[in-house]
Scaffold this motif. Structure first.
Motif, short mmCIF file in Angstrom:
data_model
loop_
_atom_site.label_atom_id
_atom_site.label_comp_id
_atom_site.label_asym_id
_atom_site.label_seq_id
_atom_site.Cartn_x
_atom_site.Cartn_y
_atom_site.Cartn_z
N MET A 76 -42.80 -69.94 -47.37
CA MET A 76 -41.88 -68.91 -46.89
C MET A 76 -42.51 -68.21 -45.70
O MET A 76 -43.70 -67.91 -45.71
N ARG A 77 -41.71 -67.92 -44.70
CA ARG A 77 -42.25 -67.30 -43.49
C ARG A 77 -42.89 -65.95 -43.79
O ARG A 77 -43.87 -65.56 -43.16
N ARG A 216 -43.40 -74.59 -39.72
CA ARG A 216 -42.50 -73.46 -39.66
C ARG A 216 -41.04 -73.87 -39.86
O ARG A 216 -40.27 -73.18 -40.54
N ALA A 217 -40.66 -75.02 -39.34
CA ALA A 217 -39.27 -75.46 -39.45
C ALA A 217 -38.88 -75.74 -40.89
O ALA A 217 -37.68 -75.74 -41.22
N LYS A 219 -40.26 -73.99 -43.55
CA LYS A 219 -40.45 -72.81 -44.39
C LYS A 219 -39.10 -72.17 -44.70
O LYS A 219 -38.20 -72.16 -43.86
N MET A 220 -38.97 -71.62 -45.92
CA MET A 220 -37.79 -70.80 -46.20
C MET A 220 -37.75 -69.67 -45.18
O MET A 220 -38.77 -69.01 -44.94
N PRO A 221 -36.57 -69.40 -44.58
CA PRO A 221 -36.52 -68.44 -43.47
C PRO A 221 -36.55 -66.98 -43.89
O PRO A 221 -36.16 -66.11 -43.11
N ASP A 223 -38.05 -63.64 -43.94
CA ASP A 223 -39.11 -63.08 -43.10
C ASP A 223 -39.21 -61.56 -43.19
O ASP A 223 -40.08 -60.96 -42.56
N MET A 245 -33.70 -61.79 -43.83
CA MET A 245 -34.17 -62.45 -42.62
C MET A 245 -33.59 -61.73 -41.40
O MET A 245 -32.56 -61.05 -41.50
#
Length: 356
Positions: A76-77, A216-217, A219-221, A223, A245
Protein backbone atom coordinates in the motif's frame (compact mmCIF):
# COMPACT_ATOMS: atom_id res chain seq x y z
CA UNK A 1 -13.84 20.95 -14.80
CA UNK A 2 -10.74 18.82 -14.47
CA UNK A 3 -10.68 19.26 -10.71
CA UNK A 4 -14.33 18.27 -10.39
CA UNK A 5 -13.76 15.16 -12.50
CA UNK A 6 -10.76 14.19 -10.38
CA UNK A 7 -12.77 14.65 -7.19
CA UNK A 8 -15.62 12.51 -8.51
CA UNK A 9 -13.18 9.85 -9.68
CA UNK A 10 -11.44 9.80 -6.30
CA UNK A 11 -14.79 9.53 -4.51
CA UNK A 12 -15.82 6.63 -6.76
CA UNK A 13 -12.51 4.85 -6.17
CA UNK A 14 -12.82 5.29 -2.40
CA UNK A 15 -16.36 3.92 -2.45
CA UNK A 16 -15.27 0.91 -4.52
CA UNK A 17 -12.30 0.25 -2.25
CA UNK A 18 -14.50 0.51 0.82
CA UNK A 19 -16.91 -2.06 -0.58
CA UNK A 20 -14.07 -4.42 -1.51
CA UNK A 21 -12.37 -4.06 1.88
CA UNK A 22 -15.73 -4.36 3.65
CA UNK A 23 -14.88 -1.25 5.66
CA UNK A 24 -18.52 -0.20 5.56
CA UNK A 25 -19.90 -3.40 7.08
CA UNK A 26 -22.61 -2.81 9.65
CA UNK A 27 -21.53 -5.61 11.98
CA UNK A 28 -18.31 -7.14 13.30
CA UNK A 29 -17.60 -10.68 12.16
CA UNK A 30 -15.77 -13.11 14.46
CA UNK A 31 -12.05 -13.73 14.00
CA UNK A 32 -10.33 -17.03 14.93
CA UNK A 33 -8.41 -16.42 18.14
CA UNK A 34 -5.71 -18.86 17.02
CA UNK A 35 -4.91 -16.47 14.14
CA UNK A 36 -4.51 -13.37 16.30
CA UNK A 37 -1.03 -11.76 16.19
CA UNK A 38 0.45 -14.36 13.82
CA UNK A 39 3.48 -12.68 12.14
CA UNK A 40 3.28 -14.41 8.71
CA UNK A 41 7.03 -14.22 8.10
CA UNK A 42 6.77 -17.20 5.71
CA UNK A 43 4.08 -18.63 3.45
CA UNK A 44 2.17 -17.21 0.52
CA UNK A 45 -1.35 -16.58 1.84
CA UNK A 46 -0.35 -13.47 3.81
CA UNK A 47 2.92 -11.63 3.32
CA UNK A 48 2.74 -8.84 5.90
CA UNK A 49 1.45 -8.41 9.44
CA UNK A 50 0.98 -5.48 11.77
CA UNK A 51 0.31 -5.19 15.46
CA UNK A 52 -0.03 -2.17 17.67
CA UNK A 53 -0.46 -1.45 21.36
CA UNK A 54 -2.28 1.85 21.92
CA UNK A 55 -2.82 3.53 25.29
CA UNK A 56 -4.55 6.90 24.83
CA UNK A 57 -4.15 8.27 28.37
CA UNK A 58 -0.87 7.43 30.07
CA UNK A 59 -0.01 9.75 32.99
CA UNK A 60 2.02 12.88 32.28
CA UNK A 61 4.52 13.49 30.82
CA UNK A 62 3.84 10.45 28.59
CA UNK A 63 0.14 10.99 27.78
CA UNK A 64 -0.07 8.16 25.21
CA UNK A 65 1.67 5.01 24.05
CA UNK A 66 2.03 3.95 20.43
CA UNK A 67 3.80 0.72 19.53
CA UNK A 68 3.31 0.10 15.81
CA UNK A 69 5.06 -2.88 14.26
CA UNK A 70 5.01 -3.84 10.59
CA UNK A 71 6.43 -7.15 9.36
CA UNK A 72 6.93 -7.35 5.59
CA UNK A 73 5.40 -5.00 3.05
CA UNK A 74 1.61 -4.73 2.64
CA UNK A 75 1.78 -3.28 -0.87
CA UNK A 76 0.00 0.00 0.00
CA UNK A 77 1.32 3.44 -0.85
CA UNK A 78 0.57 4.71 2.65
CA UNK A 79 2.41 1.94 4.49
CA UNK A 80 5.29 0.59 2.38
CA UNK A 81 8.55 1.98 3.80
CA UNK A 82 10.72 1.00 0.86
CA UNK A 83 13.76 2.96 2.07
CA UNK A 84 14.08 0.92 5.31
CA UNK A 85 14.87 -2.66 4.30
CA UNK A 86 16.74 -5.26 6.34
CA UNK A 87 17.60 -8.01 3.88
CA UNK A 88 14.44 -8.06 1.78
CA UNK A 89 10.89 -6.77 2.19
CA UNK A 90 9.68 -9.99 3.83
CA UNK A 91 12.62 -10.15 6.22
CA UNK A 92 12.11 -6.54 7.36
CA UNK A 93 10.33 -5.49 10.54
CA UNK A 94 9.85 -1.82 11.36
CA UNK A 95 8.91 -0.53 14.79
CA UNK A 96 7.71 2.92 15.82
CA UNK A 97 7.29 3.08 19.60
CA UNK A 98 7.09 5.86 22.14
CA UNK A 99 5.17 8.38 24.18
CA UNK A 100 4.88 12.16 24.27
CA UNK A 101 7.90 12.24 26.58
CA UNK A 102 10.11 10.06 24.35
CA UNK A 103 9.14 11.58 20.97
CA UNK A 104 10.50 12.12 18.37
CA UNK A 105 12.36 8.83 19.02
CA UNK A 106 12.05 5.81 18.36
CA UNK A 107 11.88 4.27 14.89
CA UNK A 108 14.01 1.29 13.88
CA UNK A 109 14.18 -1.41 11.20
CA UNK A 110 15.13 -4.99 12.12
CA UNK A 111 15.86 -8.26 10.35
CA UNK A 112 13.08 -10.73 11.14
CA UNK A 113 15.38 -13.72 11.55
CA UNK A 114 18.58 -12.07 12.81
CA UNK A 115 17.11 -9.59 15.30
CA UNK A 116 13.71 -11.00 16.28
CA UNK A 117 12.04 -14.09 17.71
CA UNK A 118 8.57 -14.31 16.20
CA UNK A 119 6.82 -17.60 16.86
CA UNK A 120 4.59 -18.57 13.92
CA UNK A 121 1.52 -18.97 16.14
CA UNK A 122 1.89 -15.44 17.56
CA UNK A 123 2.35 -16.64 21.15
CA UNK A 124 5.72 -14.88 21.49
CA UNK A 125 6.76 -11.83 19.50
CA UNK A 126 10.15 -10.44 20.47
CA UNK A 127 11.69 -7.53 18.58
CA UNK A 128 15.39 -7.23 19.51
CA UNK A 129 15.58 -6.12 23.15
CA UNK A 130 12.86 -3.49 22.65
CA UNK A 131 9.47 -5.20 22.56
CA UNK A 132 8.00 -8.51 23.71
CA UNK A 133 4.37 -9.57 23.48
CA UNK A 134 3.80 -13.05 24.90
CA UNK A 135 0.70 -15.09 25.63
CA UNK A 136 -2.43 -16.46 24.03
CA UNK A 137 -5.77 -14.80 23.61
CA UNK A 138 -7.08 -13.24 25.79
CA UNK A 139 -4.08 -12.85 28.16
CA UNK A 140 -0.80 -11.16 27.19
CA UNK A 141 2.30 -9.76 28.82
CA UNK A 142 3.60 -6.68 27.02
CA UNK A 143 7.13 -5.40 27.73
CA UNK A 144 8.78 -2.37 26.14
CA UNK A 145 12.34 -1.31 26.94
CA UNK A 146 14.11 1.79 25.65
CA UNK A 147 16.77 4.10 27.14
CA UNK A 148 15.41 5.53 30.41
CA UNK A 149 11.98 4.01 29.69
CA UNK A 150 10.36 0.66 30.45
CA UNK A 151 6.78 -0.55 30.46
CA UNK A 152 5.74 -3.98 31.80
CA UNK A 153 2.03 -4.77 31.49
CA UNK A 154 -0.36 -7.66 32.00
CA UNK A 155 -3.24 -7.21 29.56
CA UNK A 156 -6.56 -9.04 29.37
CA UNK A 157 -8.50 -8.67 26.13
CA UNK A 158 -12.25 -8.40 26.21
CA UNK A 159 -13.81 -10.58 23.53
CA UNK A 160 -15.34 -7.49 21.91
CA UNK A 161 -13.78 -7.47 18.47
CA UNK A 162 -13.81 -4.50 16.12
CA UNK A 163 -13.26 -5.36 12.45
CA UNK A 164 -11.95 -2.25 10.72
CA UNK A 165 -11.26 -4.06 7.43
CA UNK A 166 -12.36 -7.53 6.31
CA UNK A 167 -11.51 -8.81 2.84
CA UNK A 168 -9.75 -11.70 1.08
CA UNK A 169 -6.47 -9.75 0.99
CA UNK A 170 -6.56 -7.52 4.07
CA UNK A 171 -7.85 -8.07 7.60
CA UNK A 172 -7.53 -5.34 10.24
CA UNK A 173 -9.04 -5.72 13.69
CA UNK A 174 -8.59 -4.98 17.35
CA UNK A 175 -9.71 -5.76 20.88
CA UNK A 176 -10.02 -3.51 23.91
CA UNK A 177 -8.05 -4.81 26.88
CA UNK A 178 -7.71 -3.90 30.53
CA UNK A 179 -4.11 -3.65 31.70
CA UNK A 180 -2.09 -3.30 34.87
CA UNK A 181 1.64 -2.94 35.33
CA UNK A 182 4.62 -0.68 35.90
CA UNK A 183 6.07 2.27 34.01
CA UNK A 184 9.69 3.25 34.63
CA UNK A 185 11.01 6.62 33.44
CA UNK A 186 14.49 7.96 34.24
CA UNK A 187 14.89 5.49 37.09
CA UNK A 188 11.55 6.18 38.77
CA UNK A 189 8.78 3.57 38.70
CA UNK A 190 5.05 4.01 39.08
CA UNK A 191 2.05 1.67 38.79
CA UNK A 192 -0.26 2.14 35.82
CA UNK A 193 -3.58 0.60 34.89
CA UNK A 194 -6.40 1.28 32.52
CA UNK A 195 -7.66 0.43 29.05
CA UNK A 196 -5.67 -0.18 25.88
CA UNK A 197 -6.35 -1.23 22.32
CA UNK A 198 -4.49 -4.29 20.98
CA UNK A 199 -4.64 -4.21 17.19
CA UNK A 200 -3.66 -6.62 14.44
CA UNK A 201 -3.62 -6.76 10.65
CA UNK A 202 -2.60 -9.27 8.00
CA UNK A 203 -2.19 -8.47 4.32
CA UNK A 204 -1.45 -10.19 1.00
CA UNK A 205 0.88 -8.57 -1.52
CA UNK A 206 3.02 -9.41 -4.57
CA UNK A 207 5.98 -10.23 -2.31
CA UNK A 208 4.43 -13.71 -2.15
CA UNK A 209 5.64 -14.11 -5.74
CA UNK A 210 8.88 -12.11 -5.63
CA UNK A 211 10.47 -10.89 -2.40
CA UNK A 212 11.30 -7.40 -3.56
CA UNK A 213 9.63 -4.00 -3.12
CA UNK A 214 6.15 -3.83 -4.62
CA UNK A 215 6.24 -1.59 -7.73
CA UNK A 216 4.31 1.63 -7.21
CA UNK A 217 1.92 0.76 -10.03
CA UNK A 218 0.91 -2.42 -8.18
CA UNK A 219 0.51 -0.89 -4.74
CA UNK A 220 -3.01 -0.34 -3.40
CA UNK A 221 -3.58 3.39 -4.04
CA UNK A 222 -4.43 4.13 -0.40
CA UNK A 223 -2.22 7.14 0.40
CA UNK A 224 -3.98 9.03 3.21
CA UNK A 225 -4.90 7.57 6.57
CA UNK A 226 -5.68 8.58 10.12
CA UNK A 227 -6.40 6.48 13.19
CA UNK A 228 -7.35 8.07 16.50
CA UNK A 229 -8.08 6.47 19.88
CA UNK A 230 -9.59 8.23 22.86
CA UNK A 231 -10.80 7.01 26.22
CA UNK A 232 -14.29 8.37 26.86
CA UNK A 233 -14.64 6.69 30.26
CA UNK A 234 -12.89 4.21 32.56
CA UNK A 235 -14.03 1.28 30.35
CA UNK A 236 -14.96 3.00 27.10
CA UNK A 237 -12.81 3.48 23.99
CA UNK A 238 -13.76 5.46 20.91
CA UNK A 239 -11.73 4.67 17.80
CA UNK A 240 -11.88 6.98 14.78
CA UNK A 241 -10.61 6.08 11.32
CA UNK A 242 -10.19 7.72 7.95
CA UNK A 243 -8.67 6.03 4.89
CA UNK A 244 -8.58 7.09 1.27
CA UNK A 245 -6.60 8.57 -1.56
CA UNK A 246 -5.74 11.90 -3.12
CA UNK A 247 -6.43 13.77 0.11
CA UNK A 248 -9.99 12.39 0.46
CA UNK A 249 -10.82 10.06 3.35
CA UNK A 250 -13.79 7.82 4.11
CA UNK A 251 -14.35 8.18 7.89
CA UNK A 252 -15.73 5.68 10.40
CA UNK A 253 -16.15 5.45 14.17
CA UNK A 254 -16.14 2.48 16.54
CA UNK A 255 -17.29 2.59 20.17
CA UNK A 256 -16.38 -0.11 22.70
CA UNK A 257 -17.93 0.17 26.17
CA UNK A 258 -16.96 -2.86 28.23
CA UNK A 259 -20.02 -2.35 30.44
CA UNK A 260 -22.47 -1.46 27.70
CA UNK A 261 -22.83 -0.96 23.99
CA UNK A 262 -20.65 -1.70 21.02
CA UNK A 263 -21.31 0.54 18.07
CA UNK A 264 -19.74 0.91 14.65
CA UNK A 265 -20.75 3.95 12.64
CA UNK A 266 -19.86 4.23 8.97
CA UNK A 267 -22.85 6.18 7.65
CA UNK A 268 -23.06 9.89 8.27
CA UNK A 269 -19.68 10.20 10.00
CA UNK A 270 -17.92 13.43 9.05
CA UNK A 271 -14.24 14.22 9.39
CA UNK A 272 -12.92 17.70 8.65
CA UNK A 273 -9.29 18.78 8.78
CA UNK A 274 -9.59 22.39 9.92
CA UNK A 275 -5.95 23.42 10.11
CA UNK A 276 -2.47 22.11 9.35
CA UNK A 277 0.79 22.76 11.17
CA UNK A 278 2.86 25.43 9.46
CA UNK A 279 6.07 23.41 9.18
CA UNK A 280 6.19 19.97 7.56
CA UNK A 281 7.71 16.94 9.24
CA UNK A 282 10.51 15.24 7.32
CA UNK A 283 10.84 11.46 7.06
CA UNK A 284 14.20 9.64 6.94
CA UNK A 285 13.93 9.39 3.15
CA UNK A 286 13.36 13.13 2.83
CA UNK A 287 9.59 13.02 2.26
CA UNK A 288 7.84 16.07 3.74
CA UNK A 289 4.33 15.87 5.19
CA UNK A 290 2.18 18.62 6.67
CA UNK A 291 0.38 17.15 9.63
CA UNK A 292 -3.09 18.30 10.64
CA UNK A 293 -3.23 20.51 13.71
CA UNK A 294 -7.01 20.42 14.19
CA UNK A 295 -9.62 17.81 13.28
CA UNK A 296 -13.38 17.95 13.76
CA UNK A 297 -15.52 14.80 14.05
CA UNK A 298 -19.28 14.40 13.82
CA UNK A 299 -20.71 10.95 14.62
CA UNK A 300 -24.46 10.51 14.34
CA UNK A 301 -26.32 8.52 16.98
CA UNK A 302 -28.91 5.86 16.31
CA UNK A 303 -30.99 7.59 18.96
CA UNK A 304 -30.23 10.49 21.24
CA UNK A 305 -27.47 13.03 20.73
CA UNK A 306 -24.63 12.76 18.21
CA UNK A 307 -20.99 12.78 19.26
CA UNK A 308 -19.13 15.93 18.26
CA UNK A 309 -15.41 16.30 18.94
CA UNK A 310 -12.73 18.88 18.32
CA UNK A 311 -9.22 17.40 18.25
CA UNK A 312 -5.93 19.30 18.52
CA UNK A 313 -2.63 17.49 17.84
CA UNK A 314 -0.04 18.89 20.19
CA UNK A 315 2.89 16.54 20.84
CA UNK A 316 6.12 15.75 19.07
CA UNK A 317 5.53 12.92 16.62
CA UNK A 318 7.28 9.62 15.93
CA UNK A 319 7.96 8.43 12.39
CA UNK A 320 7.28 4.92 11.19
CA UNK A 321 3.55 4.24 11.16
CA UNK A 322 4.03 3.11 7.58
CA UNK A 323 5.12 6.28 5.78
CA UNK A 324 3.42 8.36 8.43
CA UNK A 325 3.56 9.49 12.00
CA UNK A 326 2.06 8.89 15.43
CA UNK A 327 1.58 11.29 18.31
CA UNK A 328 -0.69 12.70 20.98
CA UNK A 329 -3.71 14.96 20.96
CA UNK A 330 -6.24 16.75 23.14
CA UNK A 331 -9.95 16.47 22.50
CA UNK A 332 -13.12 18.10 23.76
CA UNK A 333 -16.76 17.95 22.79
CA UNK A 334 -19.96 16.14 23.65
CA UNK A 335 -20.93 12.47 23.82
CA UNK A 336 -24.41 11.24 24.77
CA UNK A 337 -25.31 14.84 25.47
CA UNK A 338 -22.55 15.23 28.06
CA UNK A 339 -19.30 17.21 27.81
CA UNK A 340 -16.14 15.15 27.37
CA UNK A 341 -12.46 16.10 27.25
CA UNK A 342 -9.09 14.45 27.60
CA UNK A 343 -6.00 13.22 25.80
CA UNK A 344 -5.73 10.72 22.99
CA UNK A 345 -3.54 9.03 20.41
CA UNK A 346 -3.44 9.61 16.68
CA UNK A 347 -1.77 8.31 13.55
CA UNK A 348 -1.56 10.18 10.28
CA UNK A 349 -0.22 9.29 6.84
CA UNK A 350 -0.63 12.09 4.35
CA UNK A 351 0.34 13.16 0.89
CA UNK A 352 4.09 13.64 0.95
CA UNK A 353 6.68 14.99 -1.44
CA UNK A 354 10.41 14.54 -1.43
CA UNK A 355 12.81 17.30 -0.48
CA UNK A 356 14.72 18.92 -3.31
Amino acid sequence: MGGAVRRRSAAALIAAARRFLNGGAETDAPFPHREFLRPHTTGRRYTAAHWNVVIPDLPAPHRFLGCATLVGRPGMRAFDIDHAVAGSPRTTLTLAVGTAATAPDWFSAYHVFDDCDLLPDGSRLRVADVLTIAGRFPSYRIQIRRPDFALDLEAECADRITRFIRSPVYDHLGYPATYRGTLRWHGESRPVEGLLSLEYARVSSTTAIADRPVPRALKMPIDVFTWQVIKLGPRTLLMLAGMGMGGRMAPAAYLKDLDGEDRRQVRGVRLDVLEYHDEPVIAPDGARTRLPRRFRWFIPAGSGSPTELSVVTDSHVIYGLGRGWLGGMDYEGTHNGQPVAGTGYYEYVGLARNVG
